[in-house]
Design a protein around this motif. Structure first.
Motif, PDB file in Angstrom:
ATOM      1  N   MET A  97       3.828  45.337   7.347  1.00  0.00           N
ATOM      2  CA  MET A  97       3.899  46.510   7.058  1.00  0.00           C
ATOM      3  C   MET A  97       4.684  47.474   7.674  1.00  0.00           C
ATOM      4  N   CYS A  98       4.585  47.078   9.167  1.00  0.00           N
ATOM      5  CA  CYS A  98       5.507  47.993   9.998  1.00  0.00           C
ATOM      6  C   CYS A  98       7.095  47.688   9.729  1.00  0.00           C
ATOM      7  N   TYR A  99       7.396  46.586   9.535  1.00  0.00           N
ATOM      8  CA  TYR A  99       8.911  46.196   9.252  1.00  0.00           C
ATOM      9  C   TYR A  99       9.281  46.803   8.143  1.00  0.00           C
ATOM     10  N   MET A 100       8.372  46.983   6.957  1.00  0.00           N
ATOM     11  CA  MET A 100       8.779  47.741   5.954  1.00  0.00           C
ATOM     12  C   MET A 100       8.891  49.166   6.227  1.00  0.00           C
ATOM     13  N   ALA A 101       8.011  49.459   6.732  1.00  0.00           N
ATOM     14  CA  ALA A 101       8.140  50.999   7.031  1.00  0.00           C
ATOM     15  C   ALA A 101       9.294  51.407   7.725  1.00  0.00           C
ATOM     16  N   GLN A 102       9.562  50.573   8.868  1.00  0.00           N
ATOM     17  CA  GLN A 102      10.841  50.919   9.917  1.00  0.00           C
ATOM     18  C   GLN A 102      12.081  50.887   9.034  1.00  0.00           C
ATOM     19  N   ARG A 103      12.264  49.880   8.377  1.00  0.00           N
ATOM     20  CA  ARG A 103      13.783  49.609   7.421  1.00  0.00           C
ATOM     21  C   ARG A 103      13.660  50.651   6.405  1.00  0.00           C
ATOM     22  N   ILE A 104      12.857  51.091   5.789  1.00  0.00           N
ATOM     23  CA  ILE A 104      12.712  52.077   4.823  1.00  0.00           C
ATOM     24  C   ILE A 104      13.087  53.559   5.464  1.00  0.00           C
ATOM     25  N   LEU A 105      12.360  53.830   6.538  1.00  0.00           N
ATOM     26  CA  LEU A 105      12.817  55.067   7.222  1.00  0.00           C
ATOM     27  C   LEU A 105      13.949  55.135   7.766  1.00  0.00           C
ATOM     28  N   LYS A 106      14.310  53.844   8.327  1.00  0.00           N
ATOM     29  CA  LYS A 106      15.691  53.745   8.847  1.00  0.00           C
ATOM     30  C   LYS A 106      16.995  53.926   7.731  1.00  0.00           C
ATOM     31  N   SER A 107      16.602  53.554   6.644  1.00  0.00           N
ATOM     32  CA  SER A 107      17.836  53.421   5.326  1.00  0.00           C
ATOM     33  C   SER A 107      18.133  54.982   4.894  1.00  0.00           C
ATOM     34  N   ASN A 108      17.076  55.738   5.069  1.00  0.00           N
ATOM     35  CA  ASN A 108      17.344  57.147   4.438  1.00  0.00           C
ATOM     36  C   ASN A 108      16.465  58.221   4.983  1.00  0.00           C
ATOM     37  N   GLU A 109      16.978  59.262   5.456  1.00  0.00           N
ATOM     38  CA  GLU A 109      16.299  60.196   6.073  1.00  0.00           C
ATOM     39  C   GLU A 109      15.454  61.152   5.403  1.00  0.00           C
ATOM     40  N   ASN A 110      15.706  61.058   3.981  1.00  0.00           N
ATOM     41  CA  ASN A 110      14.750  61.918   3.234  1.00  0.00           C
ATOM     42  C   ASN A 110      13.399  61.470   2.968  1.00  0.00           C
ATOM     43  N   PHE A 111      13.370  60.319   3.425  1.00  0.00           N
ATOM     44  CA  PHE A 111      11.833  59.733   3.630  1.00  0.00           C
ATOM     45  C   PHE A 111      10.980  60.561   4.430  1.00  0.00           C
ATOM     46  N   GLN A 112      11.363  61.029   5.581  1.00  0.00           N
ATOM     47  CA  GLN A 112      10.617  61.862   6.415  1.00  0.00           C
ATOM     48  C   GLN A 112      10.750  63.297   5.734  1.00  0.00           C
ATOM     49  N   ARG A 113      11.897  63.795   5.343  1.00  0.00           N
ATOM     50  CA  ARG A 113      11.940  65.353   5.031  1.00  0.00           C
ATOM     51  C   ARG A 113      10.848  65.252   3.612  1.00  0.00           C
ATOM     52  N   LEU A 114      11.006  64.369   2.511  1.00  0.00           N
ATOM     53  CA  LEU A 114      10.265  64.803   1.441  1.00  0.00           C
ATOM     54  C   LEU A 114       8.935  63.838   1.522  1.00  0.00           C
ATOM     55  N   GLY A 115       8.596  63.166   2.370  1.00  0.00           N
ATOM     56  CA  GLY A 115       7.388  62.563   2.466  1.00  0.00           C
ATOM     57  C   GLY A 115       7.228  61.270   1.758  1.00  0.00           C
ATOM     58  N   ILE A 116       6.220  60.583   1.717  1.00  0.00           N
ATOM     59  CA  ILE A 116       5.990  59.134   1.239  1.00  0.00           C
ATOM     60  C   ILE A 116       4.745  59.216   0.298  1.00  0.00           C
ATOM     61  N   ILE A 117       4.719  58.685  -0.792  1.00  0.00           N
ATOM     62  CA  ILE A 117       3.342  58.466  -1.571  1.00  0.00           C
ATOM     63  C   ILE A 117       3.136  56.967  -1.392  1.00  0.00           C
ATOM     64  N   SER A 118       1.832  56.784  -0.809  1.00  0.00           N
ATOM     65  CA  SER A 118       1.318  55.412  -0.850  1.00  0.00           C
ATOM     66  C   SER A 118       0.424  55.029  -1.939  1.00  0.00           C
ATOM     67  N   VAL A 119       0.677  53.644  -2.549  1.00  0.00           N
ATOM     68  CA  VAL A 119      -0.404  53.436  -3.760  1.00  0.00           C
ATOM     69  C   VAL A 119      -1.031  52.094  -3.202  1.00  0.00           C
ATOM     70  N   SER A 120      -2.337  52.141  -2.955  1.00  0.00           N
ATOM     71  CA  SER A 120      -3.120  50.776  -2.896  1.00  0.00           C
ATOM     72  C   SER A 120      -3.613  50.198  -4.242  1.00  0.00           C
TER      73      SER A 120
END
Length: 155
Positions: free
Chosen positions: A1-24
């Motif tokens: 999970m940490c790896y995926m989150a780090q790669r996603i956050l590194k790929s696009n700064e909009n994830f931090q600005r707009l936020g993330i929706i998590s679905v379990s």
């Protein structure tokens, strides 16, 4: 999970600005009984430590025992996340329709119309991340001469 989150956050700064929706998505999964409270606490702590801003968390499940798990999760998350947490209970189609009514398209989920897992896109994404990491490592290993770059700029 940490790896995926780090790669996603590194790929696009909009994830931090707009936020993330998590679905379990626990629809169709059989509850085996017992629950690892310590693991849940550790995951909760880990999620709070990651530089992610959750704007919504949806817990989807089909069986009644998962309701207790969803209730437990609602007590373990921070008050900031608690107001963004929503439980969705029902069959596969009911959960998809409820999520679509919240603005989440059904094609975002790695499941087919019967609720079976489709993991090909996930494996493709992992291969892509591995290729990107290899390229990043190659770029780090290539010698970079600052003096030559400065001389080229002057010409």
């Amino acid at each position: 999970m940490c790896y995926m989150a780090q790669r996603i956050l590194k790929s696009n700064e909009n994830f931090q600005r707009l936020g993330i929706i998590s679905v379990s998505y626990q629809v169709g999964h059989k509850y085996q009984g017992g629950y690892d409270y310590e693991l849940t606490r550790k995951v909760s702590t880990l999620v709070r430590a990651l530089p992610m801003r959750f704007v919504a968390i949806y817990l989807c499940y089909s069986s009644t025992p998962w309701r207790r798990v969803a209730d437990l999760i609602s007590h373990l998350v921070s008050p900031f996340l608690r107001v963004r947490l929503r439980s969705v209970q029902g069959s596969h189609q009911e959960c998809l329709y409820q999520l679509m009514s919240l603005g989440i398209p059904h094609d975002c989920f790695p499941v087919d119309s019967e609720g079976e897992s489709l993991l090909q896109n996930h494996w493709n994404w992992i291969r892509l991340q591995q290729q990107l990491e290899e390229q990043e490592e190659e770029e780090k290993e290539e010698p970079h001469h600052v003096e030559n770059d400065a001389m080229d700029m002057m010409e």
